[in-house]
Scaffold this active site. Structure first.
Site, PDB file in Angstrom:
ATOM      1  N   ASN A  64       0.823  -1.209   0.000  1.00 16.81           N
ATOM      2  CA  ASN A  64       0.000   0.000   0.000  1.00 16.81           C
ATOM      3  C   ASN A  64       0.858   1.262   0.000  1.00 16.81           C
ATOM      4  OD1 ASN A  64      -2.332  -1.519   0.051  1.00 16.81           O
ATOM      5  ND2 ASN A  64      -2.806  -1.108   2.200  1.00 16.81           N
ATOM      6  N   ARG A 400     -11.506  -4.512 -13.434  1.00 19.33           N
ATOM      7  CA  ARG A 400     -10.348  -5.356 -13.134  1.00 19.33           C
ATOM      8  C   ARG A 400     -10.836  -6.796 -13.131  1.00 19.33           C
ATOM      9  NH1 ARG A 400      -6.653  -1.615 -10.968  1.00 19.33           N
ATOM     10  NH2 ARG A 400      -7.600   0.035  -9.689  1.00 19.33           N
ATOM     11  N   ARG A 430      -6.069   2.023 -13.024  1.00 15.75           N
ATOM     12  CA  ARG A 430      -4.677   2.254 -12.621  1.00 15.75           C
ATOM     13  C   ARG A 430      -3.983   0.950 -12.239  1.00 15.75           C
ATOM     14  NH1 ARG A 430      -1.995   7.544 -11.485  1.00 15.75           N
ATOM     15  NH2 ARG A 430      -3.962   8.171 -10.535  1.00 15.75           N
ATOM     16  N   HIS A 460     -16.441   2.637 -13.950  1.00 16.26           N
ATOM     17  CA  HIS A 460     -16.212   1.894 -12.718  1.00 16.26           C
ATOM     18  C   HIS A 460     -17.430   1.064 -12.328  1.00 16.26           C
ATOM     19  CE1 HIS A 460     -15.498   1.710  -8.202  1.00 16.26           C
ATOM     20  NE2 HIS A 460     -14.351   1.269  -8.687  1.00 16.26           N
ATOM     21  N   TYR A 493     -12.441 -10.016  -0.681  1.00 15.22           N
ATOM     22  CA  TYR A 493     -13.097  -8.713  -0.625  1.00 15.22           C
ATOM     23  C   TYR A 493     -14.566  -8.920  -0.275  1.00 15.22           C
ATOM     24  CZ  TYR A 493      -9.260  -6.421  -3.261  1.00 15.22           C
ATOM     25  OH  TYR A 493      -8.064  -5.913  -3.684  1.00 15.22           O
ATOM     26  N   ARG A 589     -14.066   2.628   5.249  1.00 14.91           N
ATOM     27  CA  ARG A 589     -12.869   1.797   5.455  1.00 14.91           C
ATOM     28  C   ARG A 589     -11.586   2.602   5.339  1.00 14.91           C
ATOM     29  NH1 ARG A 589     -11.688  -1.354   0.544  1.00 14.91           N
ATOM     30  NH2 ARG A 589     -10.124   0.253   0.183  1.00 14.91           N
ATOM     31  N   HIS A 617     -15.273  -3.817   1.060  1.00 17.96           N
ATOM     32  CA  HIS A 617     -15.340  -3.213  -0.267  1.00 17.96           C
ATOM     33  C   HIS A 617     -16.779  -2.961  -0.721  1.00 17.96           C
ATOM     34  CE1 HIS A 617     -14.505  -3.072  -4.737  1.00 17.96           C
ATOM     35  NE2 HIS A 617     -13.480  -2.383  -4.299  1.00 17.96           N
TER      36      HIS A 617
END
Length: 724
Positions: A64, A400, A430, A460, A493, A589, A617
């Site tokens: 991260n 993704r 990204r 998205h 997730y 979160r 998530h």
């Protein structure tokens, strides 16, 4: 382990007469993100967790931090170089914020380093029998065996690069592990500098041959370091030290000027590869002259250098966390097949005579991963659609997905069977750009209609639309979710997905796909909240309705669960709601720019963050609506980029049982006193613990237990609590 995590920079007092856009009412997005990463780091430092899980959290924290330095430090440096004078919402200029960010990153890196060297590495050996050894801890026979391994497997692929008048300083790729080497020609006494990239594709940690146990390892750079002389015959090796560079990933793109989006992204990837270095990590023993060479050649200042006492690039610890030592990990969790779907197969269709389409015609289905199976629900839907002769078309967004994607395989299968398949592949996601471009090309080659996103926006939204012919007419089946179509992520997730054949939602998805695959921005939507067209306005109306209720003496209630919150307009509306007496509970979160608990501004707002074995998530939004709650779920956070810069889809949940189920998830999250951290007005996150008369509640454990119960019970467990 401490239960209080101070904000990276203490916030300023709020004047009593401050406007709602006053900088003291906002936390810095960057510094708040670092606070989030501290909470992840605290998991690595928690002695109550199994040792391999602590190792994994340390690897996640380090990874991260790498991403943060690439994106955020890189972006701040670019703004500083451009002499940007516009301040952020917290009132700081990019140059001022960069100072605080560098200090905070350096401090966090020091904690990561110390935790590995002094606590977790010894504990790993003591508890799990996993040892990461240095060269001098090996026996002579082990060194000899590893030297043989070096000459057979590593020597042929190494590329030493010496710097001299005929050989300029080499290009060093982003986040690659390197060795800096000082050499001397004993005949001429001339000194040379060399760089050697460490090969880690086959694994960072090599098993030690002839070890007493199966879990003795040595880092590959140790083996290379102590055999590097073989690469420089005739020269004397004086110094060998590890280092690593981090490059800026915040590259500007001019989409409106691009004639070919794929070529633009490819060019951006090339630019990112060559982007300026923003951080240099070196092992602490590296001498000053070697550091100066690296700083000069990489055009860095002293403040860009970070010393590491132990091993660099600790993301590699995932290799150790994955070892088959189940007694040192969380108890295994196997996602449950939802009761209504029991008997179906993810790839071969139904086993009990009922296809998934007939099941969905009986009513909407809500799935919650990883508690419930992704393979038996979402994956099954697309595979059955691929094989069903009645299915005419499949449309899907891909933001993704996994490297070996069963979802993409199903789409390829559908195309091969003559169905119309359209996929919106977001090539601007990204760090997944290259992977998504490759999937797009595979899909195109198979005859799938592929589009690459909307100009100026990222797509998205998580949506799938299936058109099936029934009784001579087309019928829509839909999936709208919070997570990517990624089977691996679906096991770690927490994400929600609505599977429905509601015709109005289907019509909305038809319009949404026309918008993202064609040129039709002015679509109207009946059920969906879609960004950037109307989502901001619609959320604003829902917030305002709670304000109006509170001002009439009715209870106002807003509960929202999301990844991050930084949209200033929505934050101002939440401050207005708090002032009107609306109760606002936020489960955020990650980073949160809203400052809760400020008298006169946000005393009715509570912010908690939940960090645990699963990555939170899912997004859920609840508005009390005077006792008839409006509950929604979908892809968007309350961030400016989600409202204005992305195509997002949020769907209202109309089925009363499903609404109660989402409400219950929110209640559990707010009751959690095992995994949750509460944010104070002073910027301090305090970990919640049970009071003396309070039962322990862990959101993850409670949902696992309830999912098991629901799978084995005749009736689903749908508790109703104070929010309902």
């Amino acid at each position: 382990m401490t239960s209080r995590l101070p904000h990276a920079v203490r916030p300023q007092p709020v004047p009593p007469d401050a406007a709602l856009d006053h900088p003291a009412l906002y936390f810095s997005r960057e510094l708040s993100w670092l606070d989030f990463n501290r909470r992840v780091l605290m998991q690595a430092l928690d002695p109550a967790l199994p040792v391999l899980e602590r190792i994994r959290f340390l690897a996640i924290t380090d990874s991260n931090l790498d991403e943060f330095v690439q994106k955020r430090v890189g972006g701040l440096r670019r703004q500083q170089a451009a002499h940007v004078t516009r301040s952020f919402s917290d009132g700081r200029l990019p140059s001022e914020l960069l100072v605080f960010v560098r200090q905070s990153v350096r401090a966090m890196q020091e904690v990561i380093d110390q935790a590995w060297v002094h606590e977790l590495k010894p504990l790993l050996a003591e508890r799990a029998g996993v040892r990461v050894l240095r060269w001098n801890e090996l026996t002579a026979a082990q060194r000899e065996a590893l030297a043989a391994h070096f000459h057979e497997h590593l020597y042929p692929i190494l590329t030493p690069m010496v710097v001299d008048p005929g050989h300029p300083f080499p290009f060093i790729s982003n986040l690659s592990l390197s060795l800096a080497i000082e050499l001397r020609d004993s005949r001429s006494s001339v000194h040379y500098f060399a760089r050697l990239k460490v090969p880690v594709r086959v694994g960072r940690f090599l098993p030690v041959p002839g070890a007493h146990g199966p879990f003795d390892f040595v880092a590959v750079e140790e083996v290379v370091r102590h055999n590097v002389g073989a690469l420089f015959p005739g020269l004397e090796v004086l110094e060998v030290h590890s280092f690593r560079v981090t490059r800026n990933a915040d590259v500007e793109r001019e989409e409106e000027e691009a004639e070919d989006l794929i070529e633009m992204i490819a060019e951006e990837l090339r630019e990112r590869r060559l982007a300026p270095v923003v951080r240099l990590e070196v092992e602490r023993a590296m001498p000053a002259d070697m550091r100066h060479i690296l700083l000069d050649e990489l055009e860095l200042e002293a403040e860009d250098l970070v010393e590491i006492q132990g091993d660099l690039a600790l993301e590699a610890l995932h290799q150790l966390a994955d070892l088959e030592l189940p007694q040192h990990r969380f108890p295994a969790w196997e996602p449950v097949v939802p009761a209504r779907l029991a008997g179906g197969d993810a790839e071969d269709g139904e086993e009990d005579g009922r296809d998934i389409f007939s099941i969905l015609r009986e009513g909407d289905l809500l799935v919650h991963h990883p508690y419930e199976s992704f393979a038996a629900s979402v994956q099954r839907l697309v595979w059955e659609a691929a094989d069903d002769p009645a299915v005419l078309a499949i449309k899907q967004t891909l933001y993704r997905t996994s490297e070996h994607s069963t979802i993409v395989e199903a789409l390829l299968r559908a195309a091969a069977r003559g169905k119309q398949v359209a996929v919106m592949v977001e090539v601007k996601a990204r760090f997944d750009e290259q992977n998504n471009i490759e999937w797009a090309r595979i899909l195109e080659t198979a005859g799938v209609h592929v589009t690459y996103g909307v100009m100026g926006l990222k797509t998205h939204a998580k949506a799938m639309l299936i058109i099936r012919e029934e009784d001579g007419h087309p019928r829509t089946y839909c999936h709208i979710g919070t997570g990517n179509y990624h089977a691996g992520n679906a096991r770690t997730y927490t994400d929600l997905g609505l599977l429905t054949c509601d015709p109005q939602i289907g019509a909305d998805l038809v319009a949404l796909f026309h918008s993202v695959t064609g040129l039709a921005p002015a679509q109207a939507y009946d059920r969906l909240l879609v960004a950037p067209s109307a989502m901001r306005e619609q959320f604003g109306e829902l917030i305002q309705r709670e304000i109006d209720l509170a001002e009439k003496g009715r209870p106002g209630l807003i509960v929202a669960k999301m990844n991050a919150l930084d949209d200033e307009e929505i934050i101002r509306q939440l401050y207005e709601a708090s002032r009107a007496g609306v109760r606002v509970d936020l489960i955020v979160r990650g980073h949160c720019s809203l400052r809760p608990g400020v008298p006169g501004f946000s005393e009715n707002i509570r912010v908690v963050s939940i960090i645990g074995r699963f990555l939170e998530h899912d997004r859920i939004f609840l508005f009390g609506n005077d006792g008839d709650p409006v509950v929604l779920t979908g892809s968007a956070d309350w961030r400016r980029r989600n409202m204005d810069g992305r195509v997002e889809a949020v769907v209202p949940i109309l089925d009363p049982d499903l609404r109660r189920r989402l409400t219950h998830i929110l209640e559990l999250a707010l009751e959690d006193n095992q995994l949750s951290w509460e944010l104070g007005s002073d910027g301090v996150y305090t970990r919640r613990t049970p009071a003396e008369d309070e039962a322990a509640v862990s959101l993850h454990e409670a949902l696992m237990a309830e999912t098991r119960h629901t799978a084995s019970a005749a009736e689903p467990l749908v508790p109703s609590g104070p929010l309902g």
